[in-house]
Design an enzyme around this catalytic site. Structure first.
Site, PDB file in Angstrom:
ATOM      1  N   LYS A   1      -9.875 -11.720  -7.713  1.00  0.00           N
ATOM      2  CA  LYS A   1     -10.788 -11.796  -6.573  1.00  0.00           C
ATOM      3  C   LYS A   1     -11.838 -10.689  -6.630  1.00  0.00           C
ATOM      4  CE  LYS A   1      -9.874 -11.182  -1.812  1.00  0.00           C
ATOM      5  NZ  LYS A   1      -8.953 -11.068  -0.716  1.00  0.00           N
TER       6      LYS A   1
ATOM      7  N   LYS B   1     -13.804  -4.642  -3.590  1.00  0.00           N
ATOM      8  CA  LYS B   1     -14.438  -3.329  -3.679  1.00  0.00           C
ATOM      9  C   LYS B   1     -13.528  -2.336  -4.394  1.00  0.00           C
ATOM     10  CE  LYS B   1     -12.713  -1.487   0.674  1.00  0.00           C
ATOM     11  NZ  LYS B   1     -11.637  -2.444   0.868  1.00  0.00           N
TER      12      LYS B   1
ATOM     13  N   LYS C   1       0.821  -1.207   0.000  1.00  0.00           N
ATOM     14  CA  LYS C   1       0.000   0.000   0.000  1.00  0.00           C
ATOM     15  C   LYS C   1       0.852   1.253   0.000  1.00  0.00           C
ATOM     16  CE  LYS C   1      -4.204  -1.926   1.959  1.00  0.00           C
ATOM     17  NZ  LYS C   1      -5.147  -1.944   3.089  1.00  0.00           N
TER      18      LYS C   1
END
Ligand code: TRP
Length: 332
Positions: free
Chosen positions: A197, A200, A114
């Site tokens: 996968k 969101k 991240k």
């Protein structure tokens, strides 16, 4: 026999859970409450590691709670609460930060990924200390098992290391938890990009089935899901990732085996199959969404449920924190 204690948390980072969250976590939480001593919470403090709009965070927190209750979590059978209602999470979080090596924290792959994506100036320090807060979440409740997805395995390993390290330095204080990695069998992929996968953070929500979305919209997403070459309904993740994903969804919601589904659709085409899956998904989610919407009509009652959950959680959290402080030599 005493029931094993299970704890897990979920971040309120979306306006709705999607089918992958539901099958990968929520449904299993509901099942676990039957024969375990379960603690579930909304990780609203963890959600602050990325900049959030206050009105959106508030709404997402309540919508998450409403969905959990609508999916079957029973506040009389489980302890359901918000992380931010229990200040002991932050207090034990600091202690965990002091037990963690800088290098050790730097090796957390989720942080590395991240922070690499956003760059160091746009990465909050809270993202770095996130796993130590997560360790505190778990250790405060003396959890035996922590059901999480594969992506959280490293954080649970860190938690185990920290618990063991603390216990050997300062005396037995924490239960060392076991990870309970949710089986990949029911791994749900994106409808438009069926080798990835369901998430969101997908580029487009066209491939994501959301609990709070309308039945019409979800039916449309399934009917227009990515079509594989060929025409038989057969499970083959390499040649037919789209159809195989829909078969996994069908099987997860109906309990039918993959081979039963293959037999059922033996002489039928993709169109019939997609229509059937759309119907199954829509009818499965319809009552959950309706119940969640009804719960959201009465925010005061939802918040009351959270307060009584917090009252139960606080007793356990407080006892662990007191023992931790004492073992550390902090004067009472
Ligand atoms: N990090 C977890 C996730 O993103 C959420 C979480 C926070 C959690 N604290 C936890 C999960 C404690 C299990 C136990 O999925």
């Amino acid at each position: 026999m005493t029931r094993k204690r299970v704890l897990s948390g979920i971040q309120p980072t979306a306006d709705s859970f999607h089918l992958g969250n539901y099958l990968g976590a929520v449904k299993q939480w509901v099942e676990l409450q039957e024969d375990h001593d379960v603690f579930f919470f909304i990780a609203d403090l963890h959600a602050l590691t990325i900049e959030t709009d206050p009105a959106i965070l508030r709404r997402r927190t309540l919508v998450s709670v409403a969905q959990l209750l609508a999916a079957g979590l029973d506040p009389h059978q489980c302890t359901l609460f918000l992380q931010s209602h229990i200040s002991q999470h932050n207090q034990l979080g600091w202690i965990m930060e002091c037990q963690t090596g800088f290098g050790e924290a730097s090796r957390m792959t989720q942080f590395k990924d991240k922070s690499q994506k956003s760059g160091t100036d746009r990465t909050a320090v809270g993202l770095f200390t996130y796993p130590m807060l997560q360790a505190a979440d778990i250790l405060l409740y003396q959890a035996d098992r922590v059901p999480v997805g594969e992506d959280q395995r490293q954080h649970i390993e860190l938690t185990r290391d920290l618990a063991g390290r603390f216990n050997s330095r300062y005396g037995q204080t924490f239960q060392v938890p076991e990870p309970h990695i949710l089986k990949s069998g029911a791994k749900i992929n994106d409808l438009q990009n069926p080798t990835a996968k369901m998430s969101k953070s997908a580029d487009s929500m066209q491939g994501v089935i959301e609990i709070m979305d309308t039945p019409e919209s979800n039916a449309k997403k399934i009917k227009s899901s990515m079509t594989d070459a060929g025409r038989e309904v057969r499970f083959d993740q390499v040649e037919k990732p789209g159809i195989s994903n829909l078969m996994t969804i069908h099987s997860a919601l109906t309990g039918n085996t993959i081979s039963q589904i293959e037999t059922e659709f033996e002489s039928k085409g993709y169109g019939d199959f997609k229509g059937a899956v759309a119907e199954i998904v829509v009818e499965y989610l319809r009552p959950i969404r309706a119940k969640a919407l009804a719960l959201l009509e009465d925010e005061a009652s939802l918040i009351k449920i959270l307060h009584s959950g917090a009252d139960k959680a606080r007793v356990v959290a407080n006892a662990t924190l007191a023992k931790t402080y004492e073992n550390l030599g902090l004067v009472p």
